[in-house]
Scaffold this active site. Structure first.
Site, mmCIF file in Angstrom:
data_model
loop_
_atom_site.group_PDB
_atom_site.id
_atom_site.type_symbol
_atom_site.label_atom_id
_atom_site.label_comp_id
_atom_site.label_asym_id
_atom_site.label_seq_id
_atom_site.Cartn_x
_atom_site.Cartn_y
_atom_site.Cartn_z
ATOM 1 N N ASP A 25 -10.456 3.474 -1.812
ATOM 2 C CA ASP A 25 -11.051 2.448 -0.966
ATOM 3 C C ASP A 25 -12.564 2.368 -1.171
ATOM 4 O O ASP A 25 -13.250 3.392 -1.255
ATOM 5 C CB ASP A 25 -10.782 2.752 0.507
ATOM 6 N N ASP B 186 0.822 -1.212 0.000
ATOM 7 C CA ASP B 186 0.000 0.000 0.000
ATOM 8 C C ASP B 186 0.860 1.269 0.000
ATOM 9 O O ASP B 186 1.688 1.465 0.892
ATOM 10 C CB ASP B 186 -0.896 -0.034 1.243
#
Length: 508
Positions: A332, A272
């Site tokens: 997200d 990430d």
């Protein structure tokens, strides 16, 4: 004479002090009758599971009523602009012009307020001891092609901890999830990767080896348990100094961390971007992700490589070259209709780049988490299958409703996602109805019709629009689990609001 001179000097001193005080008052009036907010302010953050104390530093500069500044910690930084009215302040992030990111008042030399309207804020003047550790810049490596690892020939399937547990995940929960993946039939349906997301990290030892924290006392033993269930273990890190939750990440330790994960028996890495954006610009995405791709390959252990960079930098064009098997193409996901639809619609321009071993990822599944209807969750599952997305469940598989099980375990829909041709569907919009068509390896197509309207609507599919090269010989409704007829080359069906019609159609 001496007394008169001393009295005159005292009078002059008093006058100078009065003028200085008057100037301060006038300056205060010009700034809205408040004290200056300029300076560095520190608010303690949460204590991480590895014992580290987070610190937020707010750097502010006031010019009249105007405020500019930056809020940062080890993994996050945001530029802020706003206003001061007296001792009251409002600061806004670049992406939001109506709701303040920070708002509050200067009271007795402290900032009292709220962050994003949700969390209390209490910041005091920062000292040198409050500074977060500095990070030295590491130049990204020259570009080269990382050899393909041969993994993920169909989109990876499994479960990820973040959507449901976030920072509450631990060893025992992972073990019970492993048990549930088996007992529920999820493993046998293809959900084999059990992925631990953020907050597992501890601190580095004297040799720089990253340890797990107290929630995960023995990662090797946990991996062995997961493997004993016929599952594979995934883990999480990032190319910056810190993960999204503020834990140590892999910046400057790529090879070391990859070897650690290989020793533990890890089979999958989600990597990430997060705090890397505080060090690198987006033009460094490819070489930075390549560095970990090389490190994983050097371990000799097969590990699926998942790039999580939110679709920045046209990742679908270079993801395979850095060793990536899948890459996020969106921000997200949230457990609501608008977020789900927004993420899948962003797949449209990425379709030409999907192929076996390399997949576009609109983020994890929210099915079963409770904020959408069953019709909406069926649409969620259908669209993810049509766009050949990884299927990573994010619900509590230990306690699923019958409806959730029926959605996640629909083997006919899963077969569309796992089709060996590896093609990604493209949509055609027709009012409130949107039709997605995905070519399949057997020469047929999978078709999804989504109803965006607020009421049920009739969809009419024409065989001539499906590109089959001949009349329909067989058609099956994948949610009703029954064959249907294209009478006269046409198939009409009622689709509920936010629901989906999903067919598998063949000319053979």
């Amino acid at each position: 004479m001496m007394l008169k001179e001393r009295g005159w000097k005292d009078l002059m001193t008093a006058a100078v002090r009065f003028v200085a005080l008057l100037m301060c008052v006038l300056a205060s009036v010009g700034a809205g009758n408040g004290q200056s907010l300029s300076g560095r302010w520190m608010q303690p953050g949460k204590t991480l599971d590895n014992g580290e104390q987070q610190k937020w530093i707010l750097e502010l500069k006031q010019d009249g009523n105007m405020l500019t500044g930056k809020l940062k910690n080890l993994d996050y930084a945001v530029e802020l602009k706003g206003t001061a009215t007296g001792n009251h302040f409002e600061l806004f992030a670049p992406w939001e012009s109506t709701k303040p990111y920070l708002t509050g008042d200067l009271v007795n030399g402290e900032l009292h307020g709220m962050e994003r309207g949700r969390r209390p804020m209490l910041a005091k003047p920062a000292t040198g001891a409050d500074d977060n550790p500095t990070v030295s810049y590491i130049e990204p490596p020259p570009l080269h092609k990382v050899p393909d690892n041969g993994l993920a020939q169909t989109p990876p399937m499994g479960w990820n901890s973040w959507n449901l547990f976030a920072g509450r995940i631990d060893d025992q929960t992972v073990r019970t999830m492993a048990d549930a993946l088996v007992s529920s039939g999820m493993r046998d349906a293809g959900y084999i990767y059990l992925n631990i997301d953020d907050t597992w990290e501890g601190v580095r030892d004297a040799q720089g080896n990253l340890q797990s924290n107290h929630k995960f006392p023995d990662m090797k033993a946990l991996a062995d348990y997961v493997h004993s269930k016929g599952l594979k273990l995934g883990i999480y890190s990032g190319p910056g100094p810190r993960t999204c939750a503020g834990y140590p990440a892999s910046y400057g330790h790529e090879e070391q961390d990859a070897k650690t994960w290989a020793t533990w028996g890890v089979d999958y890495l989600k990597y990430d971007w997060c705090s890397a954006r505080n060090i690198y610009k987006n033009d460094a995405l490819q070489p930075v992700y390549q560095k970990m791709g090389d490190a994983l390959r050097e371990t000799g252990r097969p590990m699926v490589y998942s790039l999580c960079e939110y679709g920045w930098g046209n990742v679908e064009q270079w993801g395979p070259a850095v060793g990536g098997n899948l890459w996020r193409t969106t921000g997200d996901i949230r457990d609501d209709w608008s977020s789900m639809i927004e993420n899948v619609e962003k797949q449209v321009p990425t379709a030409p780049f999907a192929r076996p071993g390399h997949w576009n990822d609109p983020d994890m599944l929210e099915i079963g988490n409770g904020h959408m209807t069953d019709d909406e969750y069926r649409t969620h599952m259908s669209l993810w299958a049509l766009v050949a997305s990884p299927l990573l469940a994010g619900n509590d598989v230990r306690n699923m409703t019958d409806a959730t099980k029926a959605i996640l375990l629909n083997k006919e829909v899963i077969a569309v996602d796992q089709d060996s041709l590896g093609k990604q569907a493209s949509p055609v919009k027709n009012g409130d109805l949107e039709t997605w068509v995905k070519p399949l390896a057997d020469g047929g197509v999978a078709v999804g019709v989504v109803n965006f309207g607020s009421a049920a609507a009739t969809a009419t599919l024409k065989a001539s629009d499906l590109g089959l090269g001949g009349p329909v010989r067989k058609a099956r409704d994948l949610w009703a689990h029954q064959d249907v007829n294209f009478s006269g080359g046409v198939f009409p069906a009622t689709v509920p609001s936010h629901g989906v019609l999903m067919l598998r159609v063949s000319a053979k």
